[in-house]
Write an enzyme that holds these catalytic residues in place. Structure first.
Site, mmCIF file in Angstrom:
data_model
loop_
_atom_site.group_PDB
_atom_site.id
_atom_site.type_symbol
_atom_site.label_atom_id
_atom_site.label_comp_id
_atom_site.label_asym_id
_atom_site.label_seq_id
_atom_site.Cartn_x
_atom_site.Cartn_y
_atom_site.Cartn_z
ATOM 1 N N GLY A 370 38.062 36.041 44.084
ATOM 2 C CA GLY A 370 39.318 36.804 44.120
ATOM 3 C C GLY A 370 39.477 37.481 42.698
ATOM 4 N N PRO A 371 40.609 38.501 42.799
ATOM 5 C CA PRO A 371 40.918 39.250 41.559
ATOM 6 C C PRO A 371 41.323 38.398 40.445
ATOM 7 C CG PRO A 371 42.115 39.945 43.517
ATOM 8 C CD PRO A 371 41.746 38.673 43.686
ATOM 9 N N PRO A 372 41.447 38.996 39.122
ATOM 10 C CA PRO A 372 41.680 38.035 38.029
ATOM 11 C C PRO A 372 43.280 37.668 38.130
ATOM 12 C CG PRO A 372 40.478 40.158 37.375
ATOM 13 C CD PRO A 372 40.810 40.144 38.768
ATOM 14 N N VAL A 374 44.601 35.102 39.976
ATOM 15 C CA VAL A 374 45.301 34.548 41.061
ATOM 16 C C VAL A 374 45.126 33.244 40.882
ATOM 17 C CG1 VAL A 374 44.602 36.616 42.471
ATOM 18 C CG2 VAL A 374 43.059 34.929 42.297
ATOM 19 N N GLY A 375 44.684 32.575 40.039
ATOM 20 C CA GLY A 375 44.562 31.259 39.805
ATOM 21 C C GLY A 375 43.714 30.267 40.387
ATOM 22 N N SER A 693 35.704 52.918 53.982
ATOM 23 C CA SER A 693 36.958 52.633 54.345
ATOM 24 C C SER A 693 37.560 53.817 54.426
ATOM 25 C CB SER A 693 37.579 51.353 53.744
ATOM 26 O OG SER A 693 37.767 51.747 52.319
ATOM 27 N N LYS A 736 45.098 45.839 51.214
ATOM 28 C CA LYS A 736 45.833 47.240 51.591
ATOM 29 C C LYS A 736 46.949 47.307 52.117
ATOM 30 C CE LYS A 736 40.773 48.775 51.916
ATOM 31 N NZ LYS A 736 39.679 49.022 52.981
#
Length: 826
Positions: A370-372, A374-375, A693, A736
């Site tokens: 996941g992105p930075p 987010v835990g 996409s 998105k």
């Protein structure tokens, strides 16, 4: 008697007299006047010269040094021009070899060769006797004499083993010319230097040369003496330590005490006997212990074996923590630390339930992607706390050496186990929760590939017998709960990815961030600032303003820093006595945080023709981007700008080809494609973009440009397109959709096969959004373009009923067979 013979010979051969003498070439030496030297004669021409001299009454012989020592048959060109007249005092033939003579000769005068008269069977030359070097009475010569005397004394002090007779000759000789010749014969000088002494014509020249050579020799003696003294001191210290050690042994023996190394070995043996070791490990430990007991403590391998045994004894081979199997308590602990993340929490509870029913089950190997912010990392600590296990974390970012994980072999100096074994020793148990942070940032160079080493570590079928290079013993890693974290799956090798259970952590919506801030971040930052909860209150509308105007991220790390800044500002006011309680309102944020830092990309009220609203996903979460297209009259083909990657460029070419090929069906004039080029630009130009996409957005922009119908400004879209007119699923749907909602979009067009992904989005995040699913490009264009004005594209027939969708080249079953499964995140 020798002095009398010397005076007699000098009377017989006055200075400047011409003589004809047999010549004996010398190798590696020069004989000086008044010097006595032994010679060994073995060469044919040298034997002939010596026999000729012995056949005369005076027994005179001329000796000259060779220029090159390796010349066995020297000629006159290989001889110096100056030599010494010697008299043969004694001759003796070598026992058993009549062809070798041993001579004792004494130097008489110097001579200079005038010319050679014979070369076979021996060298014979006419020579002129040279006078002794001219004695001089000058201050320079006097200084040289005194310096030479001082240097001689220093040399004698550095050479204590010189016989007393030689010391007496050197110190009592007041003829410095004779002294210089004597020193030249005893010093280890090169032939060129000795020859220079012999050729010196004055006392000043002779003493100057000798002073230079003697100074060099004294320096060499001083350095040699210094080295010898240092070696002697070290040897003396070693002997002293040995004697003291032996005395200590005797004292300990009398007192009934054991030797230090024996005491250490005894202590290790006691630890080995008490340790809970597997049988194979115990055998190896006892074998190394027996080696240690036979080695002295000063042996190089002693400390290596002792350290190795200490590592074996410190590792938790059979020591485990008991899992906390209270599922309700585990869920409470997980909920206390993290908001939402239902899938991950359920996965942990599932594992605890399995352990409760089957204690011998293997630990899972998870990978949080996941992105930075987010835990992911803090989630590992919560999992360890919920399970009642020890927690160990190691960062793999930038690790390039395979030995960092597997250790170095004991043959290397300073070798040690790898980071896996080190973490287990720190944990003290063999079943900790071990987090491998930033596994997607592993490097690789000539020292090996750490990702390949992880293949064994993270494989439940292999890691039960993991062998570290240092220990070279099997350690069971199957009980370790491994959790890897990554920001992206792309850099992780497929083989390593296959060994882990991938769990995606998407970015948080604004509502989720509000819950997290209210429940965790605000309380934590108030405490960090040293405030009480009644001294700082941040209403929900203020938090929402901070989220939308001062942060732009998928996680909450930047949000927490911003809230921390608010806490510090209030702490400053409280410390200065400017108030006791503060409630920060949204309109006051500029006073605390400065002007707004971010302006979210929002929906445009009116979109001109050729512009469509697309959706993208990055490591920082979802983003809204605009596809802009423009006709280029008189040009041909496509012009693509905005740092578009290869996949995105191919999407633009596919959209262009599809519309051109279906221009009649879509009511588009095909001459537009023949006579006009199209320029496609995707802001912002400084950010690289790639992925399939954007296909639906690009084809909508092209259709809008060619038909004159603008794209709906309230609609954003995503999806991959094909030349057959299908719309394929894409990844990152949650990010998105959240990005579209933040931008004020009211409608989102998604591929039909992404419908299950929408179910993972919280219901509150979908409020006010209309989600439209499409399967083909025709459907997408009907949903994205504004209603027709002049009838270019007909949505209904004459009776008002919807027109049927055009059949794609391949039916849905064929498409599903060729492109089965959902795409990964782009």
């Amino acid at each position: 008697m020798e002095d009398m013979n010397q005076e007699l010979n000098q009377d017989q051969q006055p200075q400047g007299k011409i003589l004809e003498l047999p010549i004996l070439p010398l190798r590696n030496t020069v004989i000086f006047p008044s010097g006595i030297s032994p010679l060994t004669v073995g060469r044919a021409m040298s034997l002939a010269a010596a026999e000729a001299a012995l056949s005369t009454e005076e027994k005179l012989l001329g000796v000259i040094a060779q220029r090159e020592d390796n010349d066995t048959e020297p000629t006159r060109d290989n001889l110096y021009a100056t030599g010494t007249v010697v008299v043969i005092n004694r001759m003796m033939r070598a026992p058993g070899n009549e062809e070798v003579l041993h001579l004792i000769v004494q130097g008489q005068e110097r001579f200079r060769v005038l010319g050679f008269t014979e070369q076979e069977p021996m060298l014979k030359a006419r020579v002129e006797i040279l006078p002794e070097p001219l004695r001089e009475k000058s201050l320079e010569v006097e200084a040289l004499r005194r310096n030479i005397t001082a240097l001689v004394q220093k040399a004698l002090n550095l050479l204590p083993n010189i016989p007393a007779e030689i010391r007496s000759i050197v110190t009592s000789n007041d003829d410095y010319v004779r002294l210089a010749y004597f020193l030249g014969s005893v010093l280890e000088l090169e032939v060129e230097k000795e020859q220079a002494l012999l050729e010196a014509g004055t006392e000043g020249e002779l003493l100057g040369l000798m002073h230079t050579y003697l100074s060099h020799e004294v320096d060499v003696l001083e350095i040699r003496n210094k080295i010898s003294n240092q070696a002697q001191e070290e040897l003396g210290k070693a002997q002293r330590d040995y004697i003291l050690r032996e005395q200590m042994k005797q004292i300990q023996k009398e007192l009934g005490e054991s030797e230090p190394e024996q005491a250490e070995a005894l202590m290790l043996r006691e630890r080995v006997e008490k340790a809970d070791l597997p049988e194979e490990i115990r055998k190896e430990a006892e074998r190394e212990l027996r080696r240690l007991e036979r080695l002295p403590s000063a042996a190089p391998d002693y400390n290596v074996i002792r350290t190795y045994l200490e590592w074996i004894l410190d590792l938790p081979w059979n020591k485990s923590t008991e899992d906390a199997l209270d599922l309700n308590n585990a869920r409470t602990v997980l909920d206390e630390d993290h908001y939402d993340l239902v899938d991950i929490k359920d996965r942990i509870l599932e594992h605890l339930a399995v352990i409760k029913l089957n204690p011998t089950s293997k630990a899972p190997i998870l990978c949080f992607v996941g992105p930075p912010g987010v835990g992911k990392t803090s989630l590992g600590q919560s999992i360890a706390r919920a399970m009642g296990r020890k927690f160990e974390r190691m960062s793999l970012g930038g690790v390039r050496d395979e030995a960092e994980l597997r250790g170095h072999r004991r043959t290397y100096i300073g070798s040690m186990p790898g980071r896996i074994i080190q973490a287990l020793r720190r944990a003290g148990v063999n079943n900790p929760v071990m987090m491998l942070d930033e596994v997607d940032k592993l490097g690789m160079d000539f020292r090996g590939d750490p990702a390949s080493a992880l293949l064994e570590i993270l494989d439940p079928a292999q890691n039960f017998s993991f062998r570290d290079h240092y220990l070279d013993l099997p350690f069971d890693l199957s009980k370790v709960f491994f959790i890897a974290t990554a920001n992206s799956l792309a850099p992780i090798p497929p083989a390593l990815r296959d060994r882990m259970e991938i769990i995606q952590l998407a970015g948080y919506s604004e509502e989720e961030k509000l819950h997290i801030a209210r429940q965790y971040l605000v309380k934590r930052q108030i405490k960090e600032a040293g405030l009480r909860e009644d001294q700082l209150q941040i209403p929900d509308e203020t938090i929402q303003a901070v989220i939308s105007r001062y942060t732009r991220e998928a996680g909450v790390r930047q949000l927490e820093r911003t809230i921390g800044k608010l806490g510090r500002k209030v702490a400053l006011k409280v410390a200065q006595g400017n108030g006791e309680a503060f409630i920060i309102k949204p309109e006051e944020l500029e006073d605390y945080l400065g002007h707004e830092r971010f302006f979210q990309e929002s929906a445009r009220d009116i979109l001109p023709t050729g512009v469509a609203t697309g959706l993208a996903v990055t490591d920082m979460g979802g983003e809204v981007l605009f596809i802009e297209a423009m006709k280029l009259p008189g040009s041909k083909g496509l012009t693509l700008t905005g740092q578009l990657g290869e996949v995105m460029q191919e999407s633009a070419k596919a959209a262009h080809s599809y519309l051109w090929g279906h221009s009649v069906d879509l009511g588009i004039n095909c001459l537009d494609f023949e006579k006009n080029g199209i320029h496609v630009h995707v802001p912002a130009g400084a950010i690289p973009k790639d992925g399939p996409s954007a296909g639906v957005a690009i084809v909508s922009a092209f259709a809008s440009l060619c038909s004159g119908r603008p794209v709906r400004s309230d609609t954003a879209m995503t999806g991959e397109i094909t030349l057959s007119g299908l719309v394929f699923p894409v990844g990152g749907i949650k990010g998105k959709v959240l990005a579209a909602r933040r931008a004020g979009i009211k409608r989102v067009v998604l591929p039909k096969r992404n419908e299950p992904d929408v179910k993972d989005i919280p219901e509150e995040s979908l409020q006010g959004l209309e989600i439209v699913f499409v399967q083909t490009i025709d459907e997408a264009l009907r949903q994205t373009l504004t209603p027709e004005v002049s009838g270019q594209i007909k949505d209904t027939d004459e009776l008002g009923a919807p027109l049927p969708l055009k059949e794609p080249v391949r039916d849905s079953n064929e498409a599903r067979a060729s492109f089965g499964g959902q795409r990964q995140s782009e």
